[in-house]
Motif scaffolding. Sequence first.
Motif, PDB file in Angstrom:
ATOM      1  N   VAL A  10      -0.619  -0.058 -16.484  1.00 20.95           N
ATOM      2  CA  VAL A  10      -1.390  -0.029 -15.235  1.00 20.95           C
ATOM      3  C   VAL A  10      -2.736  -0.719 -15.413  1.00 20.95           C
ATOM      4  O   VAL A  10      -3.143  -1.555 -14.586  1.00 20.95           O
ATOM      5  N   LEU A  11      -3.439  -0.418 -16.481  1.00 22.65           N
ATOM      6  CA  LEU A  11      -4.754  -1.015 -16.693  1.00 22.65           C
ATOM      7  C   LEU A  11      -4.635  -2.514 -16.952  1.00 22.65           C
ATOM      8  O   LEU A  11      -5.467  -3.302 -16.488  1.00 22.65           O
ATOM      9  N   ARG A  12      -3.604  -2.896 -17.678  1.00 18.67           N
ATOM     10  CA  ARG A  12      -3.394  -4.324 -17.944  1.00 18.67           C
ATOM     11  C   ARG A  12      -3.040  -5.072 -16.663  1.00 18.67           C
ATOM     12  O   ARG A  12      -3.612  -6.134 -16.361  1.00 18.67           O
ATOM     13  N   LEU A  51     -14.940  11.967  -8.480  1.00 24.79           N
ATOM     14  CA  LEU A  51     -13.868  11.758  -7.499  1.00 24.79           C
ATOM     15  C   LEU A  51     -12.980  10.581  -7.900  1.00 24.79           C
ATOM     16  O   LEU A  51     -11.764  10.597  -7.683  1.00 24.79           O
ATOM     17  N   GLN A  52     -13.583   9.560  -8.495  1.00 23.76           N
ATOM     18  CA  GLN A  52     -12.761   8.450  -8.967  1.00 23.76           C
ATOM     19  C   GLN A  52     -11.836   8.900 -10.101  1.00 23.76           C
ATOM     20  O   GLN A  52     -10.672   8.493 -10.162  1.00 23.76           O
ATOM     21  N   ALA A  53     -12.348   9.769 -10.981  1.00 20.21           N
ATOM     22  CA  ALA A  53     -11.496  10.303 -12.038  1.00 20.21           C
ATOM     23  C   ALA A  53     -10.352  11.134 -11.454  1.00 20.21           C
ATOM     24  O   ALA A  53      -9.230  11.130 -11.977  1.00 20.21           O
ATOM     25  N   ASP A  54     -10.617  11.864 -10.365  1.00 29.00           N
ATOM     26  CA  ASP A  54      -9.537  12.577  -9.668  1.00 29.00           C
ATOM     27  C   ASP A  54      -8.499  11.600  -9.131  1.00 29.00           C
ATOM     28  O   ASP A  54      -7.291  11.843  -9.221  1.00 29.00           O
ATOM     29  N   CYS A  55      -8.977  10.511  -8.563  1.00 37.02           N
ATOM     30  CA  CYS A  55      -8.072   9.504  -8.018  1.00 37.02           C
ATOM     31  C   CYS A  55      -7.217   8.890  -9.133  1.00 37.02           C
ATOM     32  O   CYS A  55      -6.019   8.664  -8.963  1.00 37.02           O
ATOM     33  N   TYR A  56      -7.846   8.637 -10.275  1.00 36.86           N
ATOM     34  CA  TYR A  56      -7.099   8.098 -11.413  1.00 36.86           C
ATOM     35  C   TYR A  56      -6.062   9.110 -11.914  1.00 36.86           C
ATOM     36  O   TYR A  56      -4.975   8.724 -12.371  1.00 36.86           O
ATOM     37  N   ALA A  57      -6.390  10.408 -11.823  1.00 31.58           N
ATOM     38  CA  ALA A  57      -5.402  11.430 -12.173  1.00 31.58           C
ATOM     39  C   ALA A  57      -4.205  11.346 -11.231  1.00 31.58           C
ATOM     40  O   ALA A  57      -3.054  11.523 -11.640  1.00 31.58           O
ATOM     41  N   GLY A  58      -4.484  11.054  -9.954  1.00 31.43           N
ATOM     42  CA  GLY A  58      -3.398  10.872  -8.995  1.00 31.43           C
ATOM     43  C   GLY A  58      -2.545   9.667  -9.328  1.00 31.43           C
ATOM     44  O   GLY A  58      -1.309   9.698  -9.183  1.00 31.43           O
ATOM     45  N   SER A 106      -1.018   5.870  -3.496  1.00 27.98           N
ATOM     46  CA  SER A 106      -1.111   4.417  -3.663  1.00 27.98           C
ATOM     47  C   SER A 106      -0.672   3.938  -5.038  1.00 27.98           C
ATOM     48  O   SER A 106      -0.046   2.881  -5.163  1.00 27.98           O
ATOM     49  N   GLY A 107      -1.028   4.696  -6.073  1.00 29.64           N
ATOM     50  CA  GLY A 107      -0.763   4.238  -7.436  1.00 29.64           C
ATOM     51  C   GLY A 107      -1.596   3.040  -7.829  1.00 29.64           C
ATOM     52  O   GLY A 107      -1.319   2.394  -8.842  1.00 29.64           O
ATOM     53  N   ARG A 108      -2.654   2.743  -7.061  1.00 31.79           N
ATOM     54  CA  ARG A 108      -3.437   1.524  -7.252  1.00 31.79           C
ATOM     55  C   ARG A 108      -4.905   1.845  -7.535  1.00 31.79           C
ATOM     56  O   ARG A 108      -5.530   2.642  -6.829  1.00 31.79           O
ATOM     57  N   MET A 109      -5.450   1.168  -8.550  1.00 34.66           N
ATOM     58  CA  MET A 109      -6.836   1.412  -8.927  1.00 34.66           C
ATOM     59  C   MET A 109      -7.813   0.983  -7.841  1.00 34.66           C
ATOM     60  O   MET A 109      -8.865   1.616  -7.668  1.00 34.66           O
ATOM     61  N   GLU A 110      -7.499  -0.075  -7.110  1.00 30.94           N
ATOM     62  CA  GLU A 110      -8.439  -0.534  -6.085  1.00 30.94           C
ATOM     63  C   GLU A 110      -8.596   0.478  -4.957  1.00 30.94           C
ATOM     64  O   GLU A 110      -9.595   0.466  -4.230  1.00 30.94           O
ATOM     65  N   GLN A 111      -7.632   1.375  -4.819  1.00 34.30           N
ATOM     66  CA  GLN A 111      -7.730   2.425  -3.813  1.00 34.30           C
ATOM     67  C   GLN A 111      -8.595   3.598  -4.278  1.00 34.30           C
ATOM     68  O   GLN A 111      -8.805   4.546  -3.532  1.00 34.30           O
ATOM     69  N   CYS A 112      -9.095   3.497  -5.511  1.00 36.72           N
ATOM     70  CA  CYS A 112      -9.914   4.573  -6.081  1.00 36.72           C
ATOM     71  C   CYS A 112     -11.386   4.188  -6.178  1.00 36.72           C
ATOM     72  O   CYS A 112     -12.144   4.818  -6.925  1.00 36.72           O
ATOM     73  N   ASP A 113     -11.798   3.190  -5.436  1.00 32.54           N
ATOM     74  CA  ASP A 113     -13.192   2.749  -5.498  1.00 32.54           C
ATOM     75  C   ASP A 113     -14.053   3.649  -4.631  1.00 32.54           C
ATOM     76  O   ASP A 113     -14.396   3.331  -3.488  1.00 32.54           O
ATOM     77  N   THR A 114     -14.417   4.788  -5.169  1.00 28.51           N
ATOM     78  CA  THR A 114     -15.234   5.755  -4.447  1.00 28.51           C
ATOM     79  C   THR A 114     -16.627   5.196  -4.146  1.00 28.51           C
ATOM     80  O   THR A 114     -17.247   5.563  -3.156  1.00 28.51           O
ATOM     81  N   PHE A 115     -17.081   4.301  -5.011  1.00 27.32           N
ATOM     82  CA  PHE A 115     -18.426   3.740  -4.844  1.00 27.32           C
ATOM     83  C   PHE A 115     -18.482   2.816  -3.627  1.00 27.32           C
ATOM     84  O   PHE A 115     -19.409   2.883  -2.812  1.00 27.32           O
ATOM     85  N   ALA A 116     -17.461   1.971  -3.467  1.00 28.44           N
ATOM     86  CA  ALA A 116     -17.390   1.105  -2.292  1.00 28.44           C
ATOM     87  C   ALA A 116     -17.208   1.934  -1.037  1.00 28.44           C
ATOM     88  O   ALA A 116     -17.798   1.618   0.020  1.00 28.44           O
ATOM     89  N   ALA A 117     -16.423   3.003  -1.124  1.00 24.32           N
ATOM     90  CA  ALA A 117     -16.203   3.860   0.032  1.00 24.32           C
ATOM     91  C   ALA A 117     -17.492   4.526   0.482  1.00 24.32           C
ATOM     92  O   ALA A 117     -17.662   4.846   1.676  1.00 24.32           O
TER      93      ALA A 117
END
Length: 281
Positions: free
Chosen positions: A88-90, A196-203, A267-278
Amino acid sequence: MKWRGRRGSSNIEDRRGMGAAGAGGVGVVGMLMVLAVGYFFGVDITPIMRELDQGQPGQGAPLTQADQEYGEFVSVVLADTEEVWAPVLRDQAGIDYADPTLVLFRGAVQSACGGASSAMGPFYCPGDRRVYLDTDFFDMMAERMGAGGDFAAAYVIAHEVGHHVQNLTGTLGRVNSLRGRISERDSNALSVLTELQADCYAGIWARHAQDRFGTLEAGDLEEAMRAAAAVGDDALQASAGRTPMPDSFTHGSAAQRQEWLMRGFRSGRMEQCDTFAAAGL
């Protein structure tokens, strides 16, 4: 949660048989007294902790069958995070994943980030790329927070590994650098976004673990959602008899933690976890 009979990680450091994490014989109570002095009087206890850590390790109680099972469970969950985050990270961030080490301890522990007690709960130290966990926290979640279950425990581990992902992407370093230059209120808000981003990454982990290994069983997501709600700042403050004060939040409300956990899962997507942009940052 389907985890038995699966590969365990070799990146486990089990200090539970060392008493108070090699505390030079002072024991858990003595260690907690040292930590309390540092907390209430604002004293840097790192030198004291280092000296204690270098003393002769105390003999801890032998591991029970429950302790051993927790160790096996944690090992399997950590292995799953390794197998999920490497691709996923790669693929999503163009970064090679470096496995963290997970340290199991009892009572108190010394890390590159300083000394800590189990009362702090699980934590990630970017200085040594280790997750620190006293598995008694899982029992407390079940008995005192109404958030028991193996997938609830897996969510806790995945959240801390999410901080490791943030460390690898550079997010954690940037946040920690910025927090030292802003007000306490703004620092708390930044901490919330990080958690919250770490929570999203857990998801994200939960989604890919299900897709790859068929991990989830009926009720597992509900367990994780209850756990996310139980560790929300408003829930914790209310359970302590305090009126929830959003400006003092450092991890996010129960609703926020559930929302971002599920955003990552759906989503399974890292870009959906951008809490800072949100948040407009």
